[in-house]
Design a protein around this motif. Structure first.
Motif, PDB file in Angstrom:
ATOM      1  N   PRO A  27       0.786  -1.247   0.000  1.00  0.00           N
ATOM      2  CA  PRO A  27       0.000   0.000   0.000  1.00  0.00           C
ATOM      3  C   PRO A  27       0.821   1.303   0.000  1.00  0.00           C
ATOM      4  CG  PRO A  27      -0.997  -1.598   1.468  1.00  0.00           C
ATOM      5  CD  PRO A  27       0.257  -2.239   0.961  1.00  0.00           C
ATOM      6  N   GLU A  28       1.902   1.389   0.760  1.00  0.00           N
ATOM      7  CA  GLU A  28       2.672   2.640   0.811  1.00  0.00           C
ATOM      8  C   GLU A  28       3.259   2.992  -0.552  1.00  0.00           C
ATOM      9  OE1 GLU A  28       1.547   4.409   3.475  1.00  0.00           O
ATOM     10  OE2 GLU A  28       3.237   5.556   2.654  1.00  0.00           O
ATOM     11  N   ALA A  29       3.871   1.991  -1.191  1.00  0.00           N
ATOM     12  CA  ALA A  29       4.499   2.230  -2.495  1.00  0.00           C
ATOM     13  C   ALA A  29       3.431   2.516  -3.556  1.00  0.00           C
ATOM     14  CB  ALA A  29       5.351   1.031  -2.900  1.00  0.00           C
ATOM     15  N   VAL A  30       2.292   1.876  -3.442  1.00  0.00           N
ATOM     16  CA  VAL A  30       1.202   2.109  -4.408  1.00  0.00           C
ATOM     17  C   VAL A  30       0.790   3.580  -4.373  1.00  0.00           C
ATOM     18  CG1 VAL A  30      -1.265   1.678  -4.806  1.00  0.00           C
ATOM     19  CG2 VAL A  30       0.308  -0.244  -4.542  1.00  0.00           C
ATOM     20  N   LYS A  31       0.686   4.117  -3.175  1.00  0.00           N
ATOM     21  CA  LYS A  31       0.304   5.534  -3.024  1.00  0.00           C
ATOM     22  C   LYS A  31       1.286   6.442  -3.746  1.00  0.00           C
ATOM     23  CE  LYS A  31      -1.787   6.493   1.403  1.00  0.00           C
ATOM     24  NZ  LYS A  31      -1.383   6.727   2.773  1.00  0.00           N
ATOM     25  N   THR A  32       2.578   6.204  -3.509  1.00  0.00           N
ATOM     26  CA  THR A  32       3.604   7.027  -4.153  1.00  0.00           C
ATOM     27  C   THR A  32       3.550   6.863  -5.668  1.00  0.00           C
ATOM     28  OG1 THR A  32       4.989   6.611  -2.232  1.00  0.00           O
ATOM     29  CG2 THR A  32       6.077   7.598  -4.140  1.00  0.00           C
ATOM     30  N   ARG A  33       3.431   5.621  -6.136  1.00  0.00           N
ATOM     31  CA  ARG A  33       3.420   5.390  -7.585  1.00  0.00           C
ATOM     32  C   ARG A  33       2.285   6.152  -8.245  1.00  0.00           C
ATOM     33  NH1 ARG A  33       2.839  -0.732  -7.605  1.00  0.00           N
ATOM     34  NH2 ARG A  33       2.626  -0.599  -9.865  1.00  0.00           N
ATOM     35  N   LEU A  34       1.101   6.086  -7.631  1.00  0.00           N
ATOM     36  CA  LEU A  34      -0.034   6.766  -8.253  1.00  0.00           C
ATOM     37  C   LEU A  34       0.213   8.270  -8.282  1.00  0.00           C
ATOM     38  CD1 LEU A  34      -3.022   4.648  -6.908  1.00  0.00           C
ATOM     39  CD2 LEU A  34      -2.146   4.747  -9.242  1.00  0.00           C
ATOM     40  N   LYS A  35       0.699   8.808  -7.167  1.00  0.00           N
ATOM     41  CA  LYS A  35       0.932  10.256  -7.100  1.00  0.00           C
ATOM     42  C   LYS A  35       1.945  10.699  -8.162  1.00  0.00           C
ATOM     43  CE  LYS A  35       2.682  12.935  -3.617  1.00  0.00           C
ATOM     44  NZ  LYS A  35       3.150  12.864  -2.227  1.00  0.00           N
ATOM     45  N   VAL A  36       3.082  10.020  -8.182  1.00  0.00           N
ATOM     46  CA  VAL A  36       4.160  10.385  -9.115  1.00  0.00           C
ATOM     47  C   VAL A  36       3.668  10.291 -10.564  1.00  0.00           C
ATOM     48  CG1 VAL A  36       6.365   9.554 -10.035  1.00  0.00           C
ATOM     49  CG2 VAL A  36       6.031   9.675  -7.564  1.00  0.00           C
ATOM     50  N   ASN A  37       2.983   9.199 -10.887  1.00  0.00           N
ATOM     51  CA  ASN A  37       2.617   8.966 -12.283  1.00  0.00           C
ATOM     52  C   ASN A  37       1.453   9.834 -12.749  1.00  0.00           C
ATOM     53  OD1 ASN A  37       4.264   6.601 -13.575  1.00  0.00           O
ATOM     54  ND2 ASN A  37       3.986   6.062 -11.437  1.00  0.00           N
ATOM     55  N   ILE A  38       0.525  10.150 -11.833  1.00  0.00           N
ATOM     56  CA  ILE A  38      -0.597  11.004 -12.224  1.00  0.00           C
ATOM     57  C   ILE A  38      -0.053  12.376 -12.629  1.00  0.00           C
ATOM     58  CG2 ILE A  38      -2.580  12.306 -11.284  1.00  0.00           C
ATOM     59  CD1 ILE A  38      -3.326   9.689  -9.758  1.00  0.00           C
ATOM     60  N   LYS A  39       0.940  12.844 -11.888  1.00  0.00           N
ATOM     61  CA  LYS A  39       1.513  14.158 -12.160  1.00  0.00           C
ATOM     62  C   LYS A  39       2.141  14.214 -13.563  1.00  0.00           C
ATOM     63  CE  LYS A  39       4.996  17.131 -10.244  1.00  0.00           C
ATOM     64  NZ  LYS A  39       6.306  16.701  -9.787  1.00  0.00           N
ATOM     65  N   MET A  40       2.796  13.137 -13.947  1.00  0.00           N
ATOM     66  CA  MET A  40       3.515  13.114 -15.229  1.00  0.00           C
ATOM     67  C   MET A  40       2.601  12.819 -16.412  1.00  0.00           C
ATOM     68  SD  MET A  40       6.558  13.589 -14.463  1.00  0.00           S
ATOM     69  CE  MET A  40       7.748  13.487 -13.151  1.00  0.00           C
ATOM     70  N   ASN A  41       1.439  12.204 -16.138  1.00  0.00           N
ATOM     71  CA  ASN A  41       0.627  11.626 -17.201  1.00  0.00           C
ATOM     72  C   ASN A  41       0.043  12.667 -18.168  1.00  0.00           C
ATOM     73  OD1 ASN A  41      -0.203   9.079 -18.144  1.00  0.00           O
ATOM     74  ND2 ASN A  41      -2.286   9.473 -17.416  1.00  0.00           N
ATOM     75  N   THR A  42      -0.523  13.761 -17.600  1.00  0.00           N
ATOM     76  CA  THR A  42      -1.224  14.732 -18.441  1.00  0.00           C
ATOM     77  C   THR A  42      -0.299  15.389 -19.474  1.00  0.00           C
ATOM     78  OG1 THR A  42      -2.602  15.068 -16.518  1.00  0.00           O
ATOM     79  CG2 THR A  42      -2.885  16.640 -18.312  1.00  0.00           C
ATOM     80  N   PRO A  43       0.868  15.906 -19.072  1.00  0.00           N
ATOM     81  CA  PRO A  43       1.745  16.499 -20.090  1.00  0.00           C
ATOM     82  C   PRO A  43       2.191  15.501 -21.155  1.00  0.00           C
ATOM     83  CG  PRO A  43       2.800  16.550 -17.904  1.00  0.00           C
ATOM     84  CD  PRO A  43       1.395  16.125 -17.701  1.00  0.00           C
ATOM     85  N   LEU A  44       2.349  14.241 -20.773  1.00  0.00           N
ATOM     86  CA  LEU A  44       2.778  13.248 -21.768  1.00  0.00           C
ATOM     87  C   LEU A  44       1.676  12.969 -22.786  1.00  0.00           C
ATOM     88  CD1 LEU A  44       4.685  10.281 -20.128  1.00  0.00           C
ATOM     89  CD2 LEU A  44       5.439  11.743 -22.009  1.00  0.00           C
ATOM     90  N   ILE A  45       0.445  12.914 -22.271  1.00  0.00           N
ATOM     91  CA  ILE A  45      -0.688  12.701 -23.174  1.00  0.00           C
ATOM     92  C   ILE A  45      -0.758  13.843 -24.184  1.00  0.00           C
ATOM     93  CG2 ILE A  45      -3.228  12.689 -23.236  1.00  0.00           C
ATOM     94  CD1 ILE A  45      -3.139  10.976 -20.712  1.00  0.00           C
ATOM     95  N   SER A  46      -0.595  15.077 -23.699  1.00  0.00           N
ATOM     96  CA  SER A  46      -0.621  16.228 -24.616  1.00  0.00           C
ATOM     97  C   SER A  46       0.503  16.144 -25.636  1.00  0.00           C
ATOM     98  CB  SER A  46      -0.455  17.551 -23.861  1.00  0.00           C
ATOM     99  OG  SER A  46      -1.367  17.635 -22.821  1.00  0.00           O
ATOM    100  N   TYR A  47       1.652  15.707 -25.175  1.00  0.00           N
ATOM    101  CA  TYR A  47       2.833  15.608 -26.049  1.00  0.00           C
ATOM    102  C   TYR A  47       2.510  14.741 -27.268  1.00  0.00           C
ATOM    103  CZ  TYR A  47       7.784  14.499 -27.221  1.00  0.00           C
ATOM    104  OH  TYR A  47       8.988  14.331 -27.835  1.00  0.00           O
ATOM    105  N   TYR A  48       1.893  13.573 -27.031  1.00  0.00           N
ATOM    106  CA  TYR A  48       1.624  12.667 -28.151  1.00  0.00           C
ATOM    107  C   TYR A  48       0.363  13.040 -28.922  1.00  0.00           C
ATOM    108  CZ  TYR A  48       5.641   9.988 -26.821  1.00  0.00           C
ATOM    109  OH  TYR A  48       6.935   9.617 -26.565  1.00  0.00           O
ATOM    110  N   LYS A  49      -0.555  13.714 -28.237  1.00  0.00           N
ATOM    111  CA  LYS A  49      -1.739  14.211 -28.932  1.00  0.00           C
ATOM    112  C   LYS A  49      -1.313  15.261 -29.959  1.00  0.00           C
ATOM    113  CE  LYS A  49      -6.391  15.618 -27.842  1.00  0.00           C
ATOM    114  NZ  LYS A  49      -7.159  16.475 -26.944  1.00  0.00           N
ATOM    115  N   ASP A  50      -0.442  16.166 -29.516  1.00  0.00           N
ATOM    116  CA  ASP A  50       0.074  17.217 -30.406  1.00  0.00           C
ATOM    117  C   ASP A  50       0.769  16.632 -31.626  1.00  0.00           C
ATOM    118  OD1 ASP A  50      -0.817  19.041 -28.611  1.00  0.00           O
ATOM    119  OD2 ASP A  50       1.164  19.542 -27.772  1.00  0.00           O
TER     120      ASP A  50
END
Ligand code: AP5
Ligand code: MG
Ligand code: ZN
Length: 218
Positions: A168-191
Motif C-alpha cells: 500500500p505505501e508504495a502504491v500511493k507514491t506510484r499513483l501520485k508520481v505517475n498522475i503528475k507526469m501523465n497529463t503532459p505526456l498525453i498532450s505531447y503525443y496528442k500534439d
C-alpha cells in the motif's frame, strides 16, 4: 512496415496485461522498463542495485539511467518488425530522448495507446495482483483468476508472488508520481497526432478488442 508502439497508462491500468495479447498477435518484442528493472534487481546487477532504491518506494528511476537501457534495447535486431514499449516514456525528458532514438534508428513511432482508467480503480488492481514465478503471467484475486485455482494458465506453474511495490505505501507514491507526469505526456503525443485513447475501466477482453481494432487499422 514495422509496428513501433508505446503503451501508456497509470500503474495498474493494464499495460502488462494488454501487452501479452499484443506481442502474441503482432509478434513484436515487449519492452517493459519496469520488467527490465525487476530482472536486474533479481540478478543483483549494478543497474539493479541502483534501480531498487527507486522502484521499491514507487519513485521513478532517474531519466539518464532509464533512457540508457531503452536506447540499448531498441538497437537490438529483434526490433526490426517493431516494438512495444510498456511504461516508457514516463517524463517529457524521456519522450524527447525517445524521439531522438527513433530518429537515429530510423524507427518512427506508429501509435501511442493510452489505457485510460479512473485512478480510483487502480489501488484495488495493484494490491490484488499476483504474478506467476515461472513465466511472469499476471493475475488478480478478483478480476483475473487462473482457470484452475493455484495453477498458471500459461505455463502450469504453481508458485506466485506479489510485487514489492504493490504494498500500500508504495502504491500511493506510484499513483501520485505517475498522475503528475501523465497529463503532459498525453498532450505531447496528442500534439504529434499519435495518440489513441482506450477506456481501460472495461473488462480485460473488452479492452483488448478496442486495442486490437486500433492496431489493425494502422
Ligand atoms: P512498471 O512495472 O511499469 O509499473 P507501473 O507503471 O506501476 O505499472 P504496472 O506494471 O503496475 O501496471 P500495468 O499497467 O502493467 O497493469 P497490469 O496489466 O499488471 O514500473 C515499475 C517501477 O519501475 C516504477 O514505479 C519505476 O520505479 C520504475 N520505472 C519503470 N519505467 C520507468 C520509466 N520509464 N522511468 C522511470 N522509472 C521507471 O494490471 C494490474 C492488475 O489489474 C493485474 O492484477 C491485472 O490482472 C488486473 N487488470 C488488468 N486489466 C484489467 C481490467 N481491464 N479489468 C480488471 N482488472 C484488470
Ligand atoms: Mg506492468
Ligand atoms: Zn506461468
Amino acid at each position: 512496415m514495422s509496428l513501433n508502439l508505446i503503451l501508456m497508462g497509470l500503474p495498474g491500468a493494464g499495460k502488462g496485461t494488454q501487452a501479452q495479447y499484443i506481442v502474441d498477435k503482432y509478434q513484436i518484442p515487449h519492452i517493459s522498463t519496469g520488467d527490465m528493472f525487476r530482472e536486474a534487481i533479481s540478478n543483483e546487477t549494478a543497474l539493479g542495485l541502483k534501480a531498487k532504491e527507486y522502484t521499491d518506494k514507487g519513485n521513478l528511476v532517474p531519466d539518464e539511467v532509464t533512457n540508457g537501457i531503452v536506447k540499448e534495447r531498441l538497437a537490438e535486431d529483434d526490433t526490426k518488425p517493431g516494438f512495444l514499449l510498456d511504461g516508457y516514456p514516463r517524463t517529457l525528458e524521456q519522450a524527447d530522448a525517445l524521439a531522438q532514438m527513433t530518429e537515429d534508428l530510423n524507427k518512427p513511432l506508429s501509435a501511442v495507446i493510452n489505457i485510460d482508467v479512473d485512478p480510483k480503480l487502480l489501488t484495488d488492481r495493484l494490491t490484488g495482483r499476483f504474478i506467476c514465478k515461472k513465466c511472469g503471467a499476471t493475475y488478480h484475486k478478483l478480476y483475473h483468476m487462473p482457470k484452475v485455482p493455484g495453477t498458471c494458465d500459461v505455463c502450469g506453474g504453481h508458485e506466485f508472488y506479489q510485487r514489492e511495490d504493490d504494498k500500500p505505501e508504495a502504491v500511493k507514491t506510484r499513483l501520485k508520481v505517475n498522475i503528475k507526469m501523465n497529463t503532459p505526456l498525453i498532450s505531447y503525443y496528442k500534439d504529434r497526432n499519435l495518440l489513441f485513447n482506450v477506456d481501460g475501466s472495461q473488462s480485460i477482453d473488452e479492452v483488448w478488442q478496442k486495442v486490437d481494432q486500433i492496431l489493425s487499422s494502422l
